[in-house]
Design a protein around this motif. Structure first.
Motif, mmCIF file in Angstrom:
data_model
loop_
_atom_site.group_PDB
_atom_site.id
_atom_site.type_symbol
_atom_site.label_atom_id
_atom_site.label_comp_id
_atom_site.label_asym_id
_atom_site.label_seq_id
_atom_site.Cartn_x
_atom_site.Cartn_y
_atom_site.Cartn_z
ATOM 1 N N TYR A 132 0.781 -1.329 -0.252
ATOM 2 C CA TYR A 132 -0.138 0.046 -0.023
ATOM 3 C C TYR A 132 0.877 1.365 -0.057
ATOM 4 C CZ TYR A 132 -4.307 -2.590 0.735
ATOM 5 O OH TYR A 132 -5.202 -3.412 0.626
ATOM 6 N N ALA A 133 2.104 1.186 0.012
ATOM 7 C CA ALA A 133 3.077 2.282 0.000
ATOM 8 C C ALA A 133 2.635 3.235 1.225
ATOM 9 C CB ALA A 133 2.934 2.949 -1.426
ATOM 10 N N VAL A 134 2.634 2.391 2.151
ATOM 11 C CA VAL A 134 2.355 3.370 3.541
ATOM 12 C C VAL A 134 3.640 2.930 4.585
ATOM 13 C CG1 VAL A 134 0.054 4.115 3.036
ATOM 14 C CG2 VAL A 134 0.588 1.900 4.470
ATOM 15 N N GLY A 135 3.720 3.585 5.805
ATOM 16 C CA GLY A 135 4.526 3.042 6.751
ATOM 17 C C GLY A 135 3.590 2.044 7.457
ATOM 18 N N ALA A 136 4.450 1.488 8.466
ATOM 19 C CA ALA A 136 4.005 0.225 9.123
ATOM 20 C C ALA A 136 2.895 0.624 10.138
ATOM 21 C CB ALA A 136 5.184 -0.834 9.825
ATOM 22 N N ASN A 137 3.130 1.879 10.746
ATOM 23 C CA ASN A 137 2.086 2.196 11.838
ATOM 24 C C ASN A 137 0.902 2.661 11.190
ATOM 25 O OD1 ASN A 137 3.345 4.523 10.282
ATOM 26 N ND2 ASN A 137 2.765 5.970 12.017
ATOM 27 N N VAL A 138 0.753 3.002 9.884
ATOM 28 C CA VAL A 138 -0.421 3.391 9.181
ATOM 29 C C VAL A 138 -1.139 1.892 9.007
ATOM 30 C CG1 VAL A 138 -1.478 4.189 7.236
ATOM 31 C CG2 VAL A 138 0.461 5.655 8.224
ATOM 32 N N LEU A 139 -0.332 1.042 8.275
ATOM 33 C CA LEU A 139 -1.108 -0.256 8.335
ATOM 34 C C LEU A 139 -1.487 -0.927 9.386
ATOM 35 C CD1 LEU A 139 -0.747 -3.711 7.961
ATOM 36 C CD2 LEU A 139 -1.508 -1.975 5.952
ATOM 37 N N GLN A 140 -0.822 -0.585 10.542
ATOM 38 C CA GLN A 140 -1.151 -1.208 11.933
ATOM 39 C C GLN A 140 -2.508 -0.725 12.326
ATOM 40 O OE1 GLN A 140 1.651 -1.327 15.025
ATOM 41 N NE2 GLN A 140 -0.008 -1.479 16.527
ATOM 42 N N ARG A 141 -2.593 0.769 12.093
ATOM 43 C CA ARG A 141 -3.985 1.598 12.591
ATOM 44 C C ARG A 141 -4.950 0.771 11.561
ATOM 45 N NH1 ARG A 141 -4.067 7.718 13.186
ATOM 46 N NH2 ARG A 141 -5.821 7.223 14.266
ATOM 47 N N ALA A 142 -4.896 0.627 10.267
ATOM 48 C CA ALA A 142 -5.728 0.125 9.503
ATOM 49 C C ALA A 142 -6.271 -1.175 9.858
ATOM 50 C CB ALA A 142 -5.328 -0.051 8.066
ATOM 51 N N GLN A 143 -5.356 -2.084 10.364
ATOM 52 C CA GLN A 143 -5.805 -3.435 10.797
ATOM 53 C C GLN A 143 -6.425 -3.325 12.172
ATOM 54 O OE1 GLN A 143 -2.281 -5.912 10.660
ATOM 55 N NE2 GLN A 143 -2.575 -6.522 8.600
ATOM 56 N N GLU A 144 -6.086 -2.486 13.102
ATOM 57 C CA GLU A 144 -6.349 -2.327 14.354
ATOM 58 C C GLU A 144 -8.199 -1.754 14.376
ATOM 59 O OE1 GLU A 144 -4.167 0.589 16.418
ATOM 60 O OE2 GLU A 144 -2.774 -0.887 17.231
ATOM 61 N N VAL A 145 -8.451 -1.144 13.238
ATOM 62 C CA VAL A 145 -9.888 -0.821 12.938
ATOM 63 C C VAL A 145 -10.746 -2.203 12.757
ATOM 64 C CG1 VAL A 145 -11.691 -0.090 11.405
ATOM 65 C CG2 VAL A 145 -9.420 1.535 12.195
ATOM 66 N N LEU A 146 -10.252 -2.984 11.917
ATOM 67 C CA LEU A 146 -10.743 -4.270 11.421
ATOM 68 C C LEU A 146 -10.998 -5.343 12.714
ATOM 69 C CD1 LEU A 146 -9.480 -4.779 7.950
ATOM 70 C CD2 LEU A 146 -11.448 -3.546 8.601
ATOM 71 N N ILE A 147 -9.752 -5.137 13.419
ATOM 72 C CA ILE A 147 -9.851 -5.906 14.746
ATOM 73 C C ILE A 147 -10.899 -5.634 15.682
ATOM 74 C CG2 ILE A 147 -8.379 -6.672 16.966
ATOM 75 C CD1 ILE A 147 -6.021 -6.475 15.054
ATOM 76 N N GLY A 148 -10.970 -4.290 15.694
ATOM 77 C CA GLY A 148 -12.211 -3.807 16.592
ATOM 78 C C GLY A 148 -13.614 -4.042 15.920
ATOM 79 N N GLU A 149 -13.645 -4.441 14.823
ATOM 80 C CA GLU A 149 -14.900 -4.820 14.109
ATOM 81 C C GLU A 149 -15.178 -6.120 14.247
ATOM 82 O OE1 GLU A 149 -14.881 -3.289 10.152
ATOM 83 O OE2 GLU A 149 -14.660 -1.295 10.541
ATOM 84 N N GLY A 150 -14.017 -6.877 14.665
ATOM 85 C CA GLY A 150 -14.379 -8.386 14.949
ATOM 86 C C GLY A 150 -14.066 -8.964 13.551
#
Length: 246
Positions: free
Chosen positions: A40-58
Protein backbone atom coordinates in the motif's frame (compact mmCIF):
# COMPACT_ATOMS: atom_id res chain seq x y z
CA UNK A 1 -12.20 14.22 -6.11
CA UNK A 2 -9.67 12.47 -3.81
CA UNK A 3 -11.01 10.94 -0.59
CA UNK A 4 -10.59 13.07 2.50
CA UNK A 5 -10.42 10.03 4.81
CA UNK A 6 -7.11 9.42 6.61
CA UNK A 7 -4.90 6.86 4.84
CA UNK A 8 -5.42 4.20 7.50
CA UNK A 9 -9.22 4.34 7.03
CA UNK A 10 -8.88 4.02 3.26
CA UNK A 11 -6.62 1.01 3.71
CA UNK A 12 -8.99 -0.48 6.31
CA UNK A 13 -11.87 -0.13 3.84
CA UNK A 14 -9.86 -1.82 1.07
CA UNK A 15 -8.73 -4.64 3.36
CA UNK A 16 -12.31 -5.08 4.54
CA UNK A 17 -13.49 -5.56 0.97
CA UNK A 18 -10.69 -8.05 0.28
CA UNK A 19 -11.54 -10.08 3.38
CA UNK A 20 -15.31 -10.11 2.77
CA UNK A 21 -14.68 -11.08 -0.88
CA UNK A 22 -12.90 -14.20 0.39
CA UNK A 23 -9.35 -13.37 -0.65
CA UNK A 24 -8.29 -14.93 2.66
CA UNK A 25 -10.27 -17.77 4.22
CA UNK A 26 -11.53 -17.79 7.80
CA UNK A 27 -8.59 -18.67 10.04
CA UNK A 28 -6.02 -17.80 7.37
CA UNK A 29 -3.12 -15.53 8.23
CA UNK A 30 -2.80 -12.29 6.29
CA UNK A 31 0.52 -11.26 4.77
CA UNK A 32 2.85 -9.61 7.26
CA UNK A 33 2.33 -5.98 8.17
CA UNK A 34 5.63 -5.14 6.51
CA UNK A 35 4.48 -6.78 3.26
CA UNK A 36 1.06 -5.10 3.32
CA UNK A 37 2.63 -1.74 4.17
CA UNK A 38 4.90 -2.11 1.17
CA UNK A 39 1.95 -3.11 -1.04
CA UNK A 40 0.00 0.00 0.00
CA UNK A 41 3.08 2.25 -0.02
CA UNK A 42 2.54 3.40 3.57
CA UNK A 43 4.43 3.18 6.83
CA UNK A 44 4.02 0.18 9.11
CA UNK A 45 2.23 2.32 11.71
CA UNK A 46 -0.46 3.33 9.18
CA UNK A 47 -1.02 -0.29 8.21
CA UNK A 48 -1.20 -1.26 11.89
CA UNK A 49 -3.91 1.35 12.55
CA UNK A 50 -5.87 0.05 9.56
CA UNK A 51 -5.74 -3.50 10.89
CA UNK A 52 -6.72 -2.30 14.37
CA UNK A 53 -9.92 -0.88 12.86
CA UNK A 54 -10.82 -4.31 11.48
CA UNK A 55 -9.79 -6.07 14.69
CA UNK A 56 -12.15 -3.73 16.55
CA UNK A 57 -14.93 -4.68 14.14
CA UNK A 58 -14.31 -8.36 14.82
CA UNK A 59 -13.26 -9.09 11.24
CA UNK A 60 -9.61 -9.81 12.07
CA UNK A 61 -7.76 -10.98 15.15
CA UNK A 62 -4.17 -10.41 16.17
CA UNK A 63 -2.18 -13.25 17.69
CA UNK A 64 0.89 -12.21 19.63
CA UNK A 65 4.05 -13.38 17.91
CA UNK A 66 2.12 -15.00 15.08
CA UNK A 67 0.42 -12.36 12.97
CA UNK A 68 -3.06 -11.22 11.98
CA UNK A 69 -5.76 -13.69 10.98
CA UNK A 70 -9.26 -13.63 9.52
CA UNK A 71 -11.49 -14.14 12.50
CA UNK A 72 -14.13 -16.85 12.65
CA UNK A 73 -17.56 -15.21 12.95
CA UNK A 74 -19.05 -15.38 16.44
CA UNK A 75 -22.80 -15.05 16.93
CA UNK A 76 -23.66 -12.03 19.06
CA UNK A 77 -26.23 -12.94 21.67
CA UNK A 78 -28.67 -10.52 23.32
CA UNK A 79 -27.70 -9.51 26.84
CA UNK A 80 -30.77 -8.07 28.52
CA UNK A 81 -30.21 -5.45 31.20
CA UNK A 82 -33.61 -5.45 32.85
CA UNK A 83 -35.18 -4.45 36.14
CA UNK A 84 -35.25 -7.13 38.81
CA UNK A 85 -38.20 -7.55 41.14
CA UNK A 86 -36.59 -4.86 43.29
CA UNK A 87 -36.29 -2.52 40.32
CA UNK A 88 -32.51 -2.71 39.86
CA UNK A 89 -30.61 -3.52 36.65
CA UNK A 90 -29.31 -7.02 36.19
CA UNK A 91 -28.13 -9.12 33.26
CA UNK A 92 -30.44 -12.02 32.51
CA UNK A 93 -28.35 -14.91 31.15
CA UNK A 94 -29.70 -18.37 32.05
CA UNK A 95 -27.37 -21.20 32.96
CA UNK A 96 -24.39 -19.15 34.11
CA UNK A 97 -22.44 -19.14 37.35
CA UNK A 98 -20.34 -16.52 39.15
CA UNK A 99 -16.87 -16.94 40.57
CA UNK A 100 -15.63 -14.29 43.00
CA UNK A 101 -12.50 -13.15 44.78
CA UNK A 102 -12.81 -10.53 47.53
CA UNK A 103 -10.16 -8.46 49.29
CA UNK A 104 -10.91 -6.15 52.20
CA UNK A 105 -8.80 -3.13 53.16
CA UNK A 106 -8.08 -2.24 49.52
CA UNK A 107 -7.10 1.45 49.09
CA UNK A 108 -9.47 3.20 46.69
CA UNK A 109 -7.90 4.37 43.40
CA UNK A 110 -8.57 8.03 42.65
CA UNK A 111 -11.35 7.37 40.10
CA UNK A 112 -13.12 4.87 42.37
CA UNK A 113 -12.83 7.28 45.30
CA UNK A 114 -14.46 9.98 43.17
CA UNK A 115 -17.37 7.70 42.30
CA UNK A 116 -17.84 6.63 45.92
CA UNK A 117 -17.30 10.18 47.23
CA UNK A 118 -14.56 9.07 49.60
CA UNK A 119 -10.93 10.14 49.96
CA UNK A 120 -8.40 8.58 47.57
CA UNK A 121 -6.70 5.73 49.39
CA UNK A 122 -9.64 5.21 51.77
CA UNK A 123 -10.20 1.53 52.48
CA UNK A 124 -12.68 -0.42 50.35
CA UNK A 125 -13.85 -3.98 49.88
CA UNK A 126 -12.83 -4.93 46.34
CA UNK A 127 -14.50 -7.93 44.70
CA UNK A 128 -13.66 -9.39 41.29
CA UNK A 129 -16.38 -11.37 39.55
CA UNK A 130 -16.16 -13.72 36.57
CA UNK A 131 -19.42 -14.81 34.96
CA UNK A 132 -19.04 -18.26 33.42
CA UNK A 133 -21.03 -20.06 30.73
CA UNK A 134 -19.98 -23.60 29.97
CA UNK A 135 -17.09 -23.17 32.39
CA UNK A 136 -15.60 -20.22 30.47
CA UNK A 137 -15.59 -16.55 31.61
CA UNK A 138 -17.77 -14.44 29.31
CA UNK A 139 -18.16 -11.30 31.44
CA UNK A 140 -16.06 -9.61 34.11
CA UNK A 141 -16.86 -7.19 36.89
CA UNK A 142 -14.86 -5.27 39.49
CA UNK A 143 -16.80 -3.95 42.49
CA UNK A 144 -15.77 -1.56 45.26
CA UNK A 145 -17.66 -0.76 48.48
CA UNK A 146 -16.59 1.73 51.17
CA UNK A 147 -15.27 -0.40 54.01
CA UNK A 148 -16.60 2.01 56.62
CA UNK A 149 -20.10 1.02 55.48
CA UNK A 150 -19.88 -2.73 56.13
CA UNK A 151 -16.86 -3.13 58.45
CA UNK A 152 -17.65 -5.48 61.33
CA UNK A 153 -20.93 -6.63 59.76
CA UNK A 154 -21.82 -10.10 58.40
CA UNK A 155 -22.06 -8.68 54.86
CA UNK A 156 -18.50 -7.35 54.71
CA UNK A 157 -17.25 -10.05 52.29
CA UNK A 158 -19.69 -10.72 49.42
CA UNK A 159 -18.25 -14.15 48.62
CA UNK A 160 -18.87 -15.62 52.08
CA UNK A 161 -21.97 -16.80 53.96
CA UNK A 162 -24.50 -15.75 55.08
CA UNK A 163 -24.90 -13.40 52.09
CA UNK A 164 -22.78 -15.26 49.54
CA UNK A 165 -23.38 -13.88 46.02
CA UNK A 166 -26.47 -11.96 47.10
CA UNK A 167 -26.81 -8.70 45.20
CA UNK A 168 -25.83 -5.34 46.64
CA UNK A 169 -29.43 -4.29 47.34
CA UNK A 170 -30.15 -7.37 49.48
CA UNK A 171 -26.83 -7.25 51.31
CA UNK A 172 -27.14 -3.57 52.18
CA UNK A 173 -30.72 -4.06 53.38
CA UNK A 174 -29.33 -6.59 55.89
CA UNK A 175 -27.44 -3.76 57.67
CA UNK A 176 -30.26 -1.23 57.37
CA UNK A 177 -29.06 0.58 54.24
CA UNK A 178 -31.87 1.15 51.76
CA UNK A 179 -30.58 1.20 48.16
CA UNK A 180 -33.04 3.09 45.95
CA UNK A 181 -31.20 4.03 42.76
CA UNK A 182 -28.68 2.67 40.27
CA UNK A 183 -26.80 4.78 37.71
CA UNK A 184 -25.24 3.05 34.69
CA UNK A 185 -22.87 4.65 32.17
CA UNK A 186 -22.00 2.32 29.25
CA UNK A 187 -19.14 3.25 26.94
CA UNK A 188 -16.88 1.50 24.42
CA UNK A 189 -13.42 0.45 25.54
CA UNK A 190 -10.58 -1.86 24.53
CA UNK A 191 -9.77 -5.10 26.34
CA UNK A 192 -6.60 -5.00 28.40
CA UNK A 193 -4.14 -7.88 28.14
CA UNK A 194 -5.44 -9.35 31.43
CA UNK A 195 -9.09 -9.03 30.39
CA UNK A 196 -8.35 -10.59 27.00
CA UNK A 197 -6.72 -13.65 28.58
CA UNK A 198 -9.68 -14.19 30.90
CA UNK A 199 -12.31 -13.68 28.20
CA UNK A 200 -10.56 -15.59 25.43
CA UNK A 201 -10.37 -12.59 23.13
CA UNK A 202 -7.51 -10.49 21.77
CA UNK A 203 -5.95 -7.58 23.63
CA UNK A 204 -7.40 -4.40 22.18
CA UNK A 205 -10.69 -6.04 21.17
CA UNK A 206 -13.75 -3.87 21.58
CA UNK A 207 -15.65 -4.29 24.85
CA UNK A 208 -18.49 -2.42 26.48
CA UNK A 209 -17.57 -1.01 29.87
CA UNK A 210 -20.61 -0.40 32.06
CA UNK A 211 -19.84 1.88 35.00
CA UNK A 212 -22.54 1.18 37.59
CA UNK A 213 -23.08 2.88 40.93
CA UNK A 214 -25.70 2.07 43.57
CA UNK A 215 -26.98 4.87 45.84
CA UNK A 216 -29.01 4.74 49.05
CA UNK A 217 -32.03 6.82 50.04
CA UNK A 218 -29.77 9.67 51.17
CA UNK A 219 -27.99 9.82 47.80
CA UNK A 220 -24.83 8.22 49.19
CA UNK A 221 -22.95 5.83 46.85
CA UNK A 222 -22.72 2.42 48.51
CA UNK A 223 -21.07 0.45 45.69
CA UNK A 224 -19.54 1.13 42.31
CA UNK A 225 -18.52 -1.42 39.71
CA UNK A 226 -17.05 -1.78 36.24
CA UNK A 227 -18.71 -4.46 34.11
CA UNK A 228 -16.66 -5.64 31.10
CA UNK A 229 -18.71 -7.20 28.29
CA UNK A 230 -17.07 -8.40 25.02
CA UNK A 231 -18.71 -6.57 22.13
CA UNK A 232 -18.10 -9.43 19.70
CA UNK A 233 -20.24 -11.79 21.80
CA UNK A 234 -22.98 -9.71 23.38
CA UNK A 235 -25.49 -7.15 22.17
CA UNK A 236 -26.65 -5.21 25.21
CA UNK A 237 -30.40 -4.60 25.33
CA UNK A 238 -31.96 -2.39 27.99
CA UNK A 239 -35.55 -3.21 28.94
CA UNK A 240 -37.27 -0.19 30.50
CA UNK A 241 -40.81 -0.19 31.90
CA UNK A 242 -43.27 2.26 30.37
CA UNK A 243 -46.26 3.48 32.32
CA UNK A 244 -49.40 3.10 30.16
CA UNK A 245 -51.33 6.26 29.35
CA UNK A 246 -54.60 6.64 31.21
Amino acid sequence: MPSQDPPYLRIADHLRRRVTAGEWAVGERLPSRAQLAEDYAVGANVLQRAQEVLIGEGLLEGRTGSGTYVREPVERLPLHRARTAGGFPESAVPGGTWETQTAARTPAPAEIARRLRIEPGALTVHTRYEFLLGGRPVQLADSWEPMTLTDGSPVLMPQYAPMRLRNVVVRMAEIGVRVVRAVERPRPARASAEQAVLLGISAGDLVTLVERTYLDDTGRPVETADLVIPDSRWEICYELPVEPAE
